[in-house]
Design a protein around this motif. Structure first.
Motif: not given
Length: 537
Positions: A323-324, A385-388, A445-452, A454-457
């Motif tokens: 993100d940075i 960035v990494t996304a799923y 998943l973007q709301h609840v899976a912090n640390g896994y 980070y971006n829209p699924v």
């Protein structure tokens, strides 16, 4: 929902919003859907001068706020009632009181959403706050100021392995306000409204400390639950019982509000951002424990890396280094103590503990402070960035039987009451969802899976309809460092030696889906320049 209808005792069949005093209405209001955020929660509900605002509120939140009840007391209505979120900015007449605001919200909901509610009562689970057998272990207050509860910082240099407690210092608090405060601060224990039945008049001063729900088992004999703390430290009791509560049955409501007035931008301009009135920044002492708090219009941090403040100020995920861009290493290692005070004209959020700086205003002020004091130059830029993408493998999802059920996810067991976290504490996340489309599952998943994540699924399953499911997994901090790779490996079925289960594994095994990793353009904060030493205080 059927049980709610069975319990519902009808008292009125008309809309309370439409029967409210028609003179109680905002002069003008801007109502629109809320922008997406990775951590949505209602905030605001505050009036300053002639301005009122409430943001990131679901329709359930709006109804509960307008009628002064807990969100759990709002029953029925369409499936989207807990999913869609709205922002309200409004201008109020001179002399508007908090009770007036409730009436104005009722009028707004009737006018702009055509809300119709029916009122009744139902016996529902409720935490009862009652007096203990002896005298209260609290001091009667002589302070005429508004009641408040302020979280206290931890000791500056705790011994290794020392227990950590949540500590509140409360002044001039009524027992009704204490009930609201417990519901707000002890959410890990208290998942139902708290009702004051102490029959203790006046206001009270006290300090209470307890162990957070997630740390109680780990702290062993040093731990103390909120229930034990209330009994031992305050001389009160807090017990889960069944009590009659007011219930609001949603008969009808529109999902899309009626349009704003054509002159809304001129009549109700956006709040201009304002900087902190004063701020002091200094390097932290070695081995000082990290801490941060907001008290009224002041923020205080101790031993916090600047990277944390940047991720909060720019609303970035603190665990996602993508993100940075161009971030120097010292952003994560050099720590600062900061005290900053906002002026009285800064918007505030209303909580049971008092008025606190509005989060969006706080982000704006932090950005301005960091930019000024650390001479930071930056810009936003779309970068890969990494996304799923969710892919169907062998779907194990249960189609929703009743499409009128609310679309929602909650932390905790489903209707069967089975809590896998008890038998396997390392599987410390248990998500129960109902009436969710695959696209909504991706958002959640973007709301609840912090640390896994980070971006829209994105939804690449091709599956239609809505589904009910539970998902049991371990939070990202439970995954061993050398096996944290499911987020960085093509195989999402790898096992963790300590028994933890990543969200990638859980989705694959329990839902029959796969999170397929890819790269997509997403806005990234690019740091063009930043100084490690802040300008002088």
């Amino acid at each position: 929902m059927r049980a709610a209808f069975a319990l519902f005792a009808l008292l009125s069949v008309s809309s309370m919003a439409q029967t409210a005093d028609v003179s109680k209405s905002f002069l003008i209001a801007d109502v629109h859907t809320s922008p997406f955020t990775s951590d949505p929660f209602m905030h605001g509900n505050s009036i300053q001068g002639d301005r009122y605002f409430l943001t990131q509120a679901t329709m359930v939140d709006l109804i509960a706020t307008a009628y002064g009840v807990d969100a759990a007391n709002v029953h029925g209505g369409p499936a989207w009632l807990e999913r869609d979120r709205y922002d309200i900015r409004a201008k109020a007449p001179p002399g508007t009181t908090p009770d007036d605001v409730k009436l104005m919200l009722r009028t707004l909901l009737a006018d702009r959403f055509h809300l119709v509610v029916k009122t009744g009562t139902a016996h529902m689970p409720t935490y009862i706050l009652s007096a203990g057998p002896g005298k209260p272990k609290m001091s009667e207050s002589q302070d005429p100021a508004e009641g408040s509860c302020i979280p206290l910082p931890p000791p500056p240099n705790p011994a290794p392995g020392a227990p950590f407690y949540i500590t509140l210092n409360c002044k001039n608090l009524t027992m009704a306000a204490l009930a609201d405060t417990l519901h707000d601060f002890a959410g890990g224990y208290i998942d139902q409204p708290v009702l004051d039945e102490t029959n203790l008049p006046g206001t009270w001063d006290f300090t209470i400390k307890w162990t957070g729900r997630g740390q109680l088992e780990k702290q062993g004999a040093d731990g103390i639950s909120i229930f034990a703390a209330i009994e031992r430290q305050l001389g009160l009791k807090l017990e889960l019982k069944t009590a009659p509560r007011p219930v609001f049955q949603v008969a009808s409501v529109n999902q899309v509000p009626s349009p704003n007035a054509p002159n809304i931008a001129e009549a109700l301009p956006e709040w201009a951002p304002v900087p902190f009135e004063v701020s002091t920044i200094k390097p932290s002492a070695p081995d000082e424990q990290g801490y941060g708090r907001i008290t009224g219009h002041q923020i205080e941090t101790r031993a916090i890396p600047l990277m944390f403040l940047i991720t909060f100020g720019w609303d970035l995920n603190p665990n996602d280094k993508e993100d940075i861009a161009n971030a120097p290493k010292w952003l994560d290692t050099t720590k600062f103590d900061i005290v900053a005070k906002a002026g009285d004209n800064v918007p505030v959020d209303k909580f049971a503990s008092g008025n606190l700086i509005n989060y969006e205003a706080l982000r704006s002020m932090l950005r301005a402070m960091i930019t000024d004091r650390f001479q930071m130059k930056w810009h936003m830029e779309d970068r890969p960035v990494t996304a799923y993408t969710l892919i169907a493998v062998k779907p194990k999802l249960t189609p929703t039987k009743d499409p009128t059920e609310r679309t929602r996810c909650k932390e905790g067991p489903g209707p069967d009451g089975k809590d896998l976290r008890i038998a396997s504490p390392i599987l410390n996340r248990l998500l129960t969802c109902q009436n969710m489309t695959i696209a909504q599952i991706g958002d959640e998943l973007q709301h609840v899976a912090n640390g896994y994540i980070y971006n829209p699924v994105l939804d690449g399953t091709g599956l239609k309809g809505s589904y009910d499911f539970t998902l049991s997994f371990s939070s990202a901090d439970k995954i061993l460092p050398d096996t944290a790779g499911p987020a960085n490996k093509s195989d999402s079925n790898s096992a963790d030696p300590n028994g933890a289960l990543s969200v990638f594994d859980a989705i694959n095994r329990q839902l029959g889906l796969k999170l397929e990793k890819t790269k997509r353009p997403y806005p990234v904060l690019v740091i063009d320049h930043i100084e490690e030493t802040p300008t002088a205080n």
